[in-house]
Design a protein around this motif. Sequence first.
Motif, mmCIF file in Angstrom:
data_model
loop_
_atom_site.group_PDB
_atom_site.id
_atom_site.type_symbol
_atom_site.label_atom_id
_atom_site.label_comp_id
_atom_site.label_asym_id
_atom_site.label_seq_id
_atom_site.Cartn_x
_atom_site.Cartn_y
_atom_site.Cartn_z
ATOM 1 N N HIS A 242 12.630 4.843 13.766
ATOM 2 C CA HIS A 242 12.721 3.281 14.487
ATOM 3 C C HIS A 242 13.503 3.795 15.817
ATOM 4 N N VAL A 243 13.263 3.153 17.006
ATOM 5 C CA VAL A 243 14.152 3.512 17.989
ATOM 6 C C VAL A 243 14.310 2.210 18.823
ATOM 7 N N ALA A 244 15.858 1.948 18.963
ATOM 8 C CA ALA A 244 16.189 1.049 19.438
ATOM 9 C C ALA A 244 16.141 0.878 20.974
ATOM 10 N N TYR A 245 15.744 -0.028 21.862
ATOM 11 C CA TYR A 245 15.662 0.086 23.369
ATOM 12 C C TYR A 245 17.119 0.194 23.961
ATOM 13 N N ASN A 246 17.873 -0.253 23.413
ATOM 14 C CA ASN A 246 19.384 0.078 24.207
ATOM 15 C C ASN A 246 19.985 1.302 24.002
ATOM 16 N N THR A 247 19.286 2.227 23.199
ATOM 17 C CA THR A 247 19.508 3.472 22.861
ATOM 18 C C THR A 247 19.196 4.600 23.968
ATOM 19 N N LEU A 248 17.890 4.214 24.454
ATOM 20 C CA LEU A 248 17.213 4.909 25.473
ATOM 21 C C LEU A 248 18.289 5.539 26.604
ATOM 22 N N ASN A 249 18.126 6.451 27.095
ATOM 23 C CA ASN A 249 18.860 7.287 28.231
ATOM 24 C C ASN A 249 17.916 7.109 29.600
ATOM 25 N N LEU A 250 17.791 6.015 30.114
ATOM 26 C CA LEU A 250 17.201 5.791 31.482
ATOM 27 C C LEU A 250 17.865 6.145 32.549
ATOM 28 N N PRO A 251 17.121 6.416 33.447
ATOM 29 C CA PRO A 251 17.534 6.885 34.874
ATOM 30 C C PRO A 251 18.366 5.754 35.479
ATOM 31 N N GLU A 252 19.639 6.179 36.274
ATOM 32 C CA GLU A 252 20.488 5.319 36.906
ATOM 33 C C GLU A 252 19.837 4.439 37.808
ATOM 34 N N ASP A 253 18.772 4.853 38.428
ATOM 35 C CA ASP A 253 17.858 3.910 39.700
ATOM 36 C C ASP A 253 17.035 3.147 38.910
ATOM 37 N N THR A 254 16.780 2.948 37.395
ATOM 38 C CA THR A 254 15.885 2.088 37.038
ATOM 39 C C THR A 254 16.008 0.677 37.166
ATOM 40 N N MET A 255 15.102 -0.051 37.642
ATOM 41 C CA MET A 255 15.196 -1.479 37.427
ATOM 42 C C MET A 255 14.583 -2.157 36.257
ATOM 43 N N GLU A 256 14.946 -3.031 35.773
ATOM 44 C CA GLU A 256 14.437 -3.411 34.262
ATOM 45 C C GLU A 256 13.574 -5.164 34.744
ATOM 46 N N PHE A 257 12.568 -5.264 34.220
ATOM 47 C CA PHE A 257 11.895 -6.682 34.072
ATOM 48 C C PHE A 257 11.684 -7.015 32.825
ATOM 49 N N LYS A 258 11.984 -8.081 32.458
ATOM 50 C CA LYS A 258 11.700 -8.656 31.086
ATOM 51 C C LYS A 258 10.998 -10.264 30.949
ATOM 52 N N THR A 259 10.017 -10.280 30.055
ATOM 53 C CA THR A 259 9.828 -11.371 29.717
ATOM 54 C C THR A 259 9.831 -11.693 28.227
ATOM 55 N N ASN A 260 9.843 -12.839 27.706
ATOM 56 C CA ASN A 260 10.083 -13.119 26.232
ATOM 57 C C ASN A 260 8.981 -13.903 25.749
ATOM 58 N N TYR A 261 8.899 -13.840 24.288
ATOM 59 C CA TYR A 261 7.826 -14.784 23.712
ATOM 60 C C TYR A 261 8.796 -15.673 22.913
ATOM 61 N N VAL A 262 8.757 -16.983 23.275
ATOM 62 C CA VAL A 262 9.300 -17.939 22.822
ATOM 63 C C VAL A 262 8.680 -19.286 22.133
ATOM 64 N N LEU A 263 9.201 -19.543 20.888
ATOM 65 C CA LEU A 263 8.328 -20.755 20.050
ATOM 66 C C LEU A 263 6.914 -20.155 19.886
ATOM 67 N N THR A 264 6.658 -19.074 19.623
ATOM 68 C CA THR A 264 5.385 -18.467 19.145
ATOM 69 C C THR A 264 5.408 -18.072 17.556
ATOM 70 N N SER A 265 4.425 -18.295 16.951
ATOM 71 C CA SER A 265 4.597 -17.917 15.500
ATOM 72 C C SER A 265 4.520 -16.280 15.357
ATOM 73 N N ASN A 266 5.374 -16.061 14.459
ATOM 74 C CA ASN A 266 5.199 -14.502 14.342
ATOM 75 C C ASN A 266 5.571 -13.535 15.574
ATOM 76 N N LEU A 267 5.574 -13.939 16.696
ATOM 77 C CA LEU A 267 6.032 -13.150 17.735
ATOM 78 C C LEU A 267 7.514 -13.744 18.517
ATOM 79 N N ASN A 268 7.803 -14.809 17.672
ATOM 80 C CA ASN A 268 9.040 -15.685 18.526
ATOM 81 C C ASN A 268 10.247 -14.415 18.303
ATOM 82 N N GLY A 269 10.930 -14.327 19.547
ATOM 83 C CA GLY A 269 11.921 -13.231 19.672
ATOM 84 C C GLY A 269 11.552 -11.864 20.576
ATOM 85 N N TRP A 270 10.004 -11.731 20.380
ATOM 86 C CA TRP A 270 9.603 -10.580 20.948
ATOM 87 C C TRP A 270 9.596 -10.659 22.224
ATOM 88 N N SER A 271 9.820 -9.378 23.031
ATOM 89 C CA SER A 271 9.783 -9.475 24.730
ATOM 90 C C SER A 271 9.126 -8.085 24.864
#
Length: 587
Positions: A242-271
């Motif tokens: 199991h690998v958590a995303y916040n444990t990854l050692n990403l480069p300093e110049d990395t930009m992050e973009f995120k989209t979430n699944y909201v109010l969906t069955s079985n995927l609620n909270g996934w992103s």
Amino acid sequence: MKMLRMTLDHVRLRDKMLLLYFLCVFTPVVLTNLIFYHVTSQNVKEQRMQDISRALEQIKIEFYREFEDAMEISSIFYTDHQLNEVLEETYPHPADYIAAYDSYLRHILNNTYSPAYHSVGGITIYTNNSTLLNSGGISFIDEGVRSLPWYTKISPGRQSKPIFVRTDDSTGEQMYPFSLIRRMNYFYSQNGREKILKIELRMSSIREIFNNLNLQGSLFLLNERGGIEYTTDPKVDINHKHVAYNTLNLPEDTMEFKTNYVLTSNLNGWSIVAAVSRDAVLYEMQESRNFVLLLTCVNMLLPTLIIIWITRSLNVRIHRILKHMKKVKNQHFELIRGTESRDEIGQLTGEFNRMTLKIKRLINDVYMADIQRKNLEIQRRHAQLNALHSQINPHFLFNALETIRMRSLMKHEDETARIIHNMARIFRNSLVWNKDRVTLREELELIRCFLEIQQYRFGERIQYEVQARSEDLDNLLPKMVALTLVENASIHGIEPLKHGGRIEIHFEHEEGQLILTVRDDGVGMSEEQVQRLYGYMQRQEEMGERIGLQNVIYRLKLYYGSRFELAIRSAPGDGTEIRIRIPADRE
């Protein structure tokens, strides 16, 4: 505005031209291009970020569509009454099951749904009905199945929710496929049959969704706990741990973009998170920057050349005038040769030549007279210092001779010969006028001679202590300054006391300063007297007939100006301490 004009009057002409260039050419061009670049780059950046966000949203929608297709198939299987009867039936002979399989199961497991839903990789029904054959999409629930990780995640009981997990199908895929698993307990089982539906998604479809050409970075599908369920980064191994995303050692110049699944069955909270290099996001900004730099260079080149040409014409002629002015300062009265121009610099050149001729005629009369006046002023100052010395010497000599006279009348001893010898040394030193400053060693000899005379006069009533380091004895100080302070402490501080007193003289060297401290435990002075002495440091009038400490203050002002310090601490009955700090200077 007036202050600005006065400030510019002190700036050299060349610097003014440079200032004019920077304020009127360089700065406007640079600022204009910077603003243009900033606005352009911001628009490019925002557009690029919007494109990435839209691409990420598209991936989110397409992945959810794959999941919904699997959910729809599971709902059909879950509520299929005929399928439930086939799975619940007990078959006395394998031929009976084969007939039932050919009549219905083969149709729904292999032919109907897979062509309609291209993302489905396979459908498997697990059951503990031992009369069914373990083939054709039907598998037995044995101990091996019960030990699988996904089996332990299925909640027991009626109306259990489906789960969406990755399962190891041992097909050699680089990443374990996603599967939708749910219990088929919509109908009540009279025989206690356990039925589990497993719909496996085709990983090629998932990879096609996540390999979006508009995203030049790594994509991560995260569950509700932040764990990585899928990634396009080959360096991240999520199959065996199991690998958590916040444990990854990403480069300093990395930009992050995120989209979430909201109010969906079985995927609620996934992103879905996109980790994109800043250079990849701002690549088009670099092209805009290069264009702005090229435009700036072109806009600055021609004005710069013109200003350099004009500035050189002004600066060369002004520098020539300045060069001749320096020669005049050194009494070389040369005229500026060359063709006279009609501008202001040409007029200044003509006036300079006329002024030079006039100065040359007047230099002998005015300049020589000024030199004589300054020599007379120097002689006057020297005479004034000698006069100050003469004011001190008679006063001191009178007190010393009166002491010897009184002692000689009271006693008929040869001891007075030594006192007279000390007195002669002091008197002989005071007559030397061509030496304004003496060494600390010479001053200490005079102080000791004076104190021996005072002890001869007062006996045990006067005690003294003199301290000075041997390495400080070569420092210079004004003649008889320290001796005058010791005399004041003896005559005005100790003499009025019947029981006598003590005088301490200390010389110290600290951070380039020579510190003289004379301390007595005599009658002391009032606050008014102390303030009056301080007042002599602020006044500028002539010395006149004043003697004593006033004389010392005046002489120190003549020698050092504001570079000496005087501190007086005194109170009636508490004695007096006078501290003088002067610059340390050696012979």
